[in-house]
Design a protein around this motif. Sequence first.
Motif, PDB file in Angstrom:
ATOM      1  N   ASP A   1      42.001  38.649  33.522  1.00 57.89           N
ATOM      2  CA  ASP A   1      43.102  39.115  34.367  1.00 57.89           C
ATOM      3  C   ASP A   1      44.240  38.103  34.440  1.00 57.89           C
ATOM      4  OD1 ASP A   1      41.692  41.388  34.915  1.00 57.89           O
ATOM      5  OD2 ASP A   1      41.221  40.872  36.990  1.00 57.89           O
ATOM      6  N   ALA A   2      45.410  38.609  34.811  1.00 56.10           N
ATOM      7  CA  ALA A   2      46.566  37.749  35.052  1.00 56.10           C
ATOM      8  C   ALA A   2      46.266  36.779  36.189  1.00 56.10           C
ATOM      9  CB  ALA A   2      47.785  38.603  35.395  1.00 56.10           C
ATOM     10  N   PRO A   3      46.901  35.601  36.181  1.00 56.27           N
ATOM     11  CA  PRO A   3      46.627  34.603  37.224  1.00 56.27           C
ATOM     12  C   PRO A   3      46.808  35.115  38.643  1.00 56.27           C
ATOM     13  CG  PRO A   3      47.891  33.616  35.447  1.00 56.27           C
ATOM     14  CD  PRO A   3      47.838  35.079  35.167  1.00 56.27           C
ATOM     15  N   ARG A   4      47.739  36.040  38.864  1.00 56.27           N
ATOM     16  CA  ARG A   4      47.974  36.550  40.221  1.00 56.27           C
ATOM     17  C   ARG A   4      46.718  37.226  40.789  1.00 56.27           C
ATOM     18  NH1 ARG A   4      52.721  40.736  39.472  1.00 56.27           N
ATOM     19  NH2 ARG A   4      53.327  39.132  37.978  1.00 56.27           N
ATOM     20  N   TYR A   5      45.860  37.719  39.911  1.00 59.25           N
ATOM     21  CA  TYR A   5      44.590  38.305  40.336  1.00 59.25           C
ATOM     22  C   TYR A   5      43.430  37.317  40.195  1.00 59.25           C
ATOM     23  CZ  TYR A   5      47.267  42.642  39.666  1.00 59.25           C
ATOM     24  OH  TYR A   5      48.221  43.625  39.719  1.00 59.25           O
ATOM     25  N   SER A   6      43.379  36.633  39.065  1.00 55.49           N
ATOM     26  CA  SER A   6      42.194  35.834  38.756  1.00 55.49           C
ATOM     27  C   SER A   6      42.062  34.595  39.627  1.00 55.49           C
ATOM     28  CB  SER A   6      42.189  35.430  37.276  1.00 55.49           C
ATOM     29  OG  SER A   6      43.267  34.578  36.963  1.00 55.49           O
ATOM     30  N   HIS A   7      43.170  34.111  40.208  1.00 56.78           N
ATOM     31  CA  HIS A   7      43.026  32.899  41.030  1.00 56.78           C
ATOM     32  C   HIS A   7      42.146  33.161  42.239  1.00 56.78           C
ATOM     33  CE1 HIS A   7      46.215  34.397  43.773  1.00 56.78           C
ATOM     34  NE2 HIS A   7      45.781  33.501  44.619  1.00 56.78           N
ATOM     35  N   PHE A   8      42.115  34.396  42.715  1.00 59.59           N
ATOM     36  CA  PHE A   8      41.234  34.712  43.828  1.00 59.59           C
ATOM     37  C   PHE A   8      39.765  34.604  43.417  1.00 59.59           C
ATOM     38  CE2 PHE A   8      45.106  37.091  45.091  1.00 59.59           C
ATOM     39  CZ  PHE A   8      45.294  36.557  46.353  1.00 59.59           C
ATOM     40  N   MET A   9      39.462  34.941  42.165  1.00 64.22           N
ATOM     41  CA  MET A   9      38.085  34.838  41.701  1.00 64.22           C
ATOM     42  C   MET A   9      37.674  33.380  41.548  1.00 64.22           C
ATOM     43  SD  MET A   9      35.600  36.955  41.090  1.00 64.22           S
ATOM     44  CE  MET A   9      33.943  36.858  40.395  1.00 64.22           C
ATOM     45  N   VAL A  10      38.607  32.527  41.146  1.00 63.46           N
ATOM     46  CA  VAL A  10      38.315  31.090  41.109  1.00 63.46           C
ATOM     47  C   VAL A  10      37.992  30.598  42.523  1.00 63.46           C
ATOM     48  CG1 VAL A  10      39.247  28.802  40.596  1.00 63.46           C
ATOM     49  CG2 VAL A  10      39.699  30.710  39.038  1.00 63.46           C
ATOM     50  N   GLU A  11      38.748  31.042  43.507  1.00 64.26           N
ATOM     51  CA  GLU A  11      38.443  30.664  44.896  1.00 64.26           C
ATOM     52  C   GLU A  11      37.056  31.150  45.301  1.00 64.26           C
ATOM     53  OE1 GLU A  11      41.280  30.871  47.978  1.00 64.26           O
ATOM     54  OE2 GLU A  11      42.997  31.012  46.623  1.00 64.26           O
ATOM     55  N   ALA A  12      36.719  32.376  44.884  1.00 60.48           N
ATOM     56  CA  ALA A  12      35.392  32.903  45.209  1.00 60.48           C
ATOM     57  C   ALA A  12      34.307  32.099  44.513  1.00 60.48           C
ATOM     58  CB  ALA A  12      35.302  34.373  44.818  1.00 60.48           C
TER      59      ALA A  12
ATOM     60  N   ALA B   1      40.504  26.895  35.431  1.00 63.44           N
ATOM     61  CA  ALA B   1      41.597  25.978  35.744  1.00 63.44           C
ATOM     62  C   ALA B   1      42.105  25.291  34.483  1.00 63.44           C
ATOM     63  CB  ALA B   1      41.122  24.936  36.762  1.00 63.44           C
ATOM     64  N   ASP B   2      41.185  24.852  33.635  1.00 62.09           N
ATOM     65  CA  ASP B   2      41.584  24.136  32.429  1.00 62.09           C
ATOM     66  C   ASP B   2      42.297  25.042  31.427  1.00 62.09           C
ATOM     67  OD1 ASP B   2      40.424  21.919  33.560  1.00 62.09           O
ATOM     68  OD2 ASP B   2      38.614  21.963  32.316  1.00 62.09           O
TER      69      ASP B   2
END
Length: 370
Positions: free
Chosen positions: A290-301, A322-323
């Motif tokens: 997914d695009a970062p606007r969506y996927s960053h929430f999954m990184v937080e999860a 992140a990398d």
Amino acid sequence: MLGGRSIAAAVLLFTSTAGALAADPGAYGARAEEVTEFIHRTYFDPASGAYARSLTERKPDYVWHQGVMLSNLVAAARADRVRYRPLLDRYVRALDAYWDPKVAIPGYEPAATKGNGNDKYYDDNAWLVISLLEDYESSREPRELARADDALRFVLSGWDEALGGGIWWHQLHKDGTKNTCSNGPAAVGCLRLARFRDGERAAELVEMARKIVAWTRSNLQDSDGLFDDRKVVSTGEVKRGKLTYNTALMIQALLGLYRATGEKPHLDEAVRVATAGDWFLDAGTGAYRDAPRYSHFMVEADLDTHRATGDRRFLERARKNADVLYGRWKAKPFADMVSNAALARILWLMAESETESGREFWRRADASRP
């Protein structure tokens, strides 16, 4: 513009590969600073105090994108209070331009408003609730707590008994749907606010989160554990399509319920869903599709699940994302503000995962009471 160390000086830190940088405990913080400065230099609009949409669209961005930038600055201010706290405080005030106080239940409009608007999205408001409460953990600024409480009241006003419950996406029922993206963050917002409320009010918020999670699981969770996008109220049709941010907020809501109630089935389900999140990974890069606007929430999860379980596979999945995203950014910065803000947010959180002060903040924030 931001003062302090120049962007040019920061760039000198980033001449090696992303993989090599990850071995340096300070690399994520330096990267986060670099991207945050780039955002401010490139997208900040002095006239509004907010951030422009993209390199070509110079109007202030929609409020849910501003909410991602808010979450970035909240994390940045924890890392460097002297440098970022004044910027964050000004930005929170600038977002008042989106706040509509002239209606029965005030809330944030998607664009700057003169009031009496009727275009509010429940998910937009929920994102801001979460970020304001995260900052309140550190700032103890009464205005932020009050605004988060007011915005959450608007979000919860979107619940009704059509389809047996659930929160609509839009206040005028645009698209006629109840969405995971409005219900997941609403549950998280309830649980975070409950930490700062006592007695009956706290209990009501936890119970509301329980109801929201139960409804969303019943109506929008697939058999693999992941969550579909939305349900059409008039027909009951589920609109298929799985995005990282929908599943991510439900993981965080389940973890929040576990912390608030001590009921282990919530933790077990969060881990099951988080494990199923491998479905979102690109086979070539190992990062989310997914695009970062969506996927960053999954990184937080992922980071949230790691904190709750100690299972390093979730930390490593966050690190890989992140990398990979930072490597893409170094090759060519993203053209839209929100993608840059999403990356910077990830990088600040990764930096916190590698410092005792950062880990201590999240230990406190994850506790059932402050």
